[in-house]
Design a protein around this motif. Structure first.
Motif, PDB file in Angstrom:
ATOM      1  N   THR A   1      66.596   1.535 -10.750  1.00 42.65           N
ATOM      2  CA  THR A   1      67.922   1.043 -10.397  1.00 42.65           C
ATOM      3  C   THR A   1      68.079   1.124  -8.888  1.00 42.65           C
ATOM      4  O   THR A   1      67.210   1.636  -8.185  1.00 42.65           O
ATOM      5  CB  THR A   1      69.036   1.876 -11.065  1.00 42.65           C
ATOM      6  N   SER A   2      69.198   0.623  -8.376  1.00 38.68           N
ATOM      7  CA  SER A   2      69.485   0.744  -6.957  1.00 38.68           C
ATOM      8  C   SER A   2      70.991   0.710  -6.757  1.00 38.68           C
ATOM      9  O   SER A   2      71.761   0.601  -7.731  1.00 38.68           O
ATOM     10  CB  SER A   2      68.803  -0.369  -6.160  1.00 38.68           C
ATOM     11  N   VAL A   3      71.418   0.799  -5.519  1.00 43.49           N
ATOM     12  CA  VAL A   3      72.840   0.752  -5.161  1.00 43.49           C
ATOM     13  C   VAL A   3      72.994  -0.230  -4.009  1.00 43.49           C
ATOM     14  O   VAL A   3      72.326  -0.102  -2.991  1.00 43.49           O
ATOM     15  CB  VAL A   3      73.362   2.146  -4.750  1.00 43.49           C
ATOM     16  N   HIS A   4      73.888  -1.196  -4.174  1.00 42.88           N
ATOM     17  CA  HIS A   4      74.106  -2.239  -3.151  1.00 42.88           C
ATOM     18  C   HIS A   4      75.595  -2.339  -2.835  1.00 42.88           C
ATOM     19  O   HIS A   4      76.335  -2.963  -3.572  1.00 42.88           O
ATOM     20  CB  HIS A   4      73.611  -3.593  -3.652  1.00 42.88           C
ATOM     21  N   PHE A   5      75.984  -1.705  -1.761  1.00 40.90           N
ATOM     22  CA  PHE A   5      75.194  -1.071  -0.706  1.00 40.90           C
ATOM     23  C   PHE A   5      75.874   0.236  -0.333  1.00 40.90           C
ATOM     24  O   PHE A   5      76.995   0.498  -0.757  1.00 40.90           O
ATOM     25  CB  PHE A   5      75.137  -1.961   0.547  1.00 40.90           C
ATOM     26  N   ILE A   6      75.213   1.029   0.520  1.00 42.25           N
ATOM     27  CA  ILE A   6      75.945   2.067   1.221  1.00 42.25           C
ATOM     28  C   ILE A   6      76.886   1.346   2.190  1.00 42.25           C
ATOM     29  O   ILE A   6      76.420   0.569   3.034  1.00 42.25           O
ATOM     30  CB  ILE A   6      74.997   2.990   2.014  1.00 42.25           C
ATOM     31  N   PRO A   7      78.205   1.518   2.076  1.00 42.66           N
ATOM     32  CA  PRO A   7      79.097   0.809   3.000  1.00 42.66           C
ATOM     33  C   PRO A   7      78.710   1.076   4.451  1.00 42.66           C
ATOM     34  O   PRO A   7      78.343   2.196   4.825  1.00 42.66           O
ATOM     35  CB  PRO A   7      80.469   1.386   2.666  1.00 42.66           C
ATOM     36  N   VAL A   8      78.786   0.046   5.259  1.00 44.11           N
ATOM     37  CA  VAL A   8      78.295   0.137   6.624  1.00 44.11           C
ATOM     38  C   VAL A   8      79.006   1.240   7.407  1.00 44.11           C
ATOM     39  O   VAL A   8      78.390   1.929   8.228  1.00 44.11           O
ATOM     40  CB  VAL A   8      78.436  -1.231   7.317  1.00 44.11           C
ATOM     41  N   HIS A   9      80.294   1.443   7.124  1.00 43.84           N
ATOM     42  CA  HIS A   9      81.029   2.445   7.899  1.00 43.84           C
ATOM     43  C   HIS A   9      80.573   3.866   7.601  1.00 43.84           C
ATOM     44  O   HIS A   9      80.906   4.787   8.332  1.00 43.84           O
ATOM     45  CB  HIS A   9      82.538   2.317   7.666  1.00 43.84           C
ATOM     46  N   ARG A  10      79.781   4.051   6.537  1.00 43.29           N
ATOM     47  CA  ARG A  10      79.244   5.378   6.213  1.00 43.29           C
ATOM     48  C   ARG A  10      77.896   5.638   6.881  1.00 43.29           C
ATOM     49  O   ARG A  10      77.332   6.720   6.726  1.00 43.29           O
ATOM     50  CB  ARG A  10      79.093   5.526   4.699  1.00 43.29           C
TER      51      ARG A  10
END
Length: 407
Positions: free
Chosen positions: A338-347
């Motif tokens: 699996t994956s995660v899309h996305f780590i929010p850019v501000h993080r």
């Protein structure tokens, strides 16, 4: 007391013991095309690139297409083509890949991050207006059709008080997406596609910028090769002249004939690959709908568009809040990627300083991120593999509901 999910023993047939998250399938025809180019004596930008540009433009209904080395470079070039003053404000969703915001920075512009609706994963008119109120009128905006869903490009441009030619559309997920009956890729602005290894048209690397503005396309063709007025292919053709000029700064961002020949062959398979993606999404829908703590991906309302199903991102909140990462770990124990899309850019540390972030934060993206989980979706995924993914998630969902595995 800590709530935990225990991995559930699961026997999987040996031939399908693993379900990878992604699959980069290079068709037999594309392999043959690559060999043809390797034997031709010319592998960099040339006839194959020109042919791929023409065929791709036709496939998405665009007047012009310009092949580039990546979608990221395409976004940067598209922004540079606007001729904006250095430091101009450019709006971008925070729920996007970091490269899309790096492109704004490398174009000499100032990214302004915009919050998203936690259901759609994309900005709304309200979140765009909040960003404008916080930092002032933008000079441009980038918009991503997140996961292959349909972004409201005209509505969001209107909220930002921008003409459509100041919007750079990030279609890295959207080859095969339709707004109404129109494929994403046409219009007087610029739309940027990706051919990265996991994308709907995989080449490994590469990208394309489409536009209905011939003058903009010509600028992009020069800018992708250092701003030179003549590329090597034309200079080295019989009768070609060796002289060239450079009128302005450009990049090294061209596509090779090797990639383009593969792309032409892969493009012929795209309709059948897209049909299979839709079938996979429907099979997931049938089995995951109604599971406690599982929310299906957003999709366009009937008649408003077609989802490309680049990603199948569910939201998980089992038993009122069991950690998403623990769900990932349990699926991994069953050999399900699996994956995660996305780590929010501000993080991300760099952008917390390099980008402008509204003082009220970006709460919609923060809520969504904690629950996001992308499931495998690609044309060679089998029904048995889909069923294995769904069975594993159902087991975890019901286990979380009943509180099993608590300590």
């Amino acid at each position: 007391m800590t709530t935990r999910i225990n991995a559930v023993p699961h026997a999987v047939p040996a031939e399908e013991a693993a379900v990878p998250f992604a699959d980069c399938h290079i068709s037999t025809e594309a392999q043959t095309a690559a060999l043809r180019v390797l034997r031709s004596g010319w592998v960099t930008t040339g006839r194959e690139v020109a042919a791929f540009e023409s065929e791709f433009a036709t496939s998405v209904g665009a007047e012009c297409a310009v092949a580039v080395s990546s979608c990221t470079q395409g976004i940067e070039l598209a922004l540079r083509s606007l001729g904006l003053p250095p430091g101009s404000l450019v709006l971008s969703s925070t729920m996007t890949f970091c490269g899309a915001v790096q492109a704004i920075v490398h174009a000499g512009l100032q990214p302004v991050l915009v919050d998203v609706d936690p259901v759609t994963g994309m900005p709304t008119r309200s979140t765009v207006r909040n960003a404008v109120r916080s930092f002032g009128p933008p000079a441009a905006m980038t918009l991503v059709h997140w996961a292959g869903d349909v972004a409201d490009v005209p509505g969001l441009a209107d909220a930002a008080e921008l003409p459509l030619d100041r919007v750079v559309v990030d279609a890295a997920h959207a080859l095969g997406t339709y707004a109404g009956s129109t494929p994403i890729g046409s219009g007087c602005g610029a739309t940027c596609f990706s051919f990265y290894a996991t994308k709907n048209l995989p080449l490994g690397e590469g990208g394309m910028v489409t536009t209905d503005d011939p003058a903009r396309a010509e600028w992009l063709r020069k800018a992708r090769l250092h701003g030179m007025t003549a590329d090597a292919w034309r200079r080295y053709l019989p009768g070609g002249g060796w002289r060239y000029n450079v009128a302005e700064a450009g990049l090294k961002a061209n596509m090779t004939d090797l990639q383009a020949a593969m792309g032409r062959a892969q493009l012929a398979h795209l309709p059948s690959w897209q049909r299979r993606r839709a079938q996979i999404a429907a099979r997931y829908d049938d089995q995951l709908a109604g599971l406690p703590g599982v929310r299906l991906p957003h999709r366009p309302d009937p008649g408003t568009g077609t989802h490309a199903w680049h990603l199948y991102p569910i939201r998980v909140q089992l038993n009122g809040g069991i950690d998403r990462d623990e769900v990932i770990a349990c699926l991994s124990e069953r050999a399900i990627g699996t994956s995660v899309h996305f780590i929010p850019v501000h993080r991300l540390a760099y952008f917390s300083q390099a980008a402008l972030i509204p003082s009220m934060g970006l709460p919609g993206a923060d809520v969504l991120f904690e629950q996001l989980l992308s499931l495998p979706i690609y044309p060679r995924l089998t029904d048995r593999q889909i069923d294995a993914v769904c069975t594993a998630i159902a087991d975890l969902a019901h286990q979380g509901l009943t509180g099993k595995g608590t300590e």
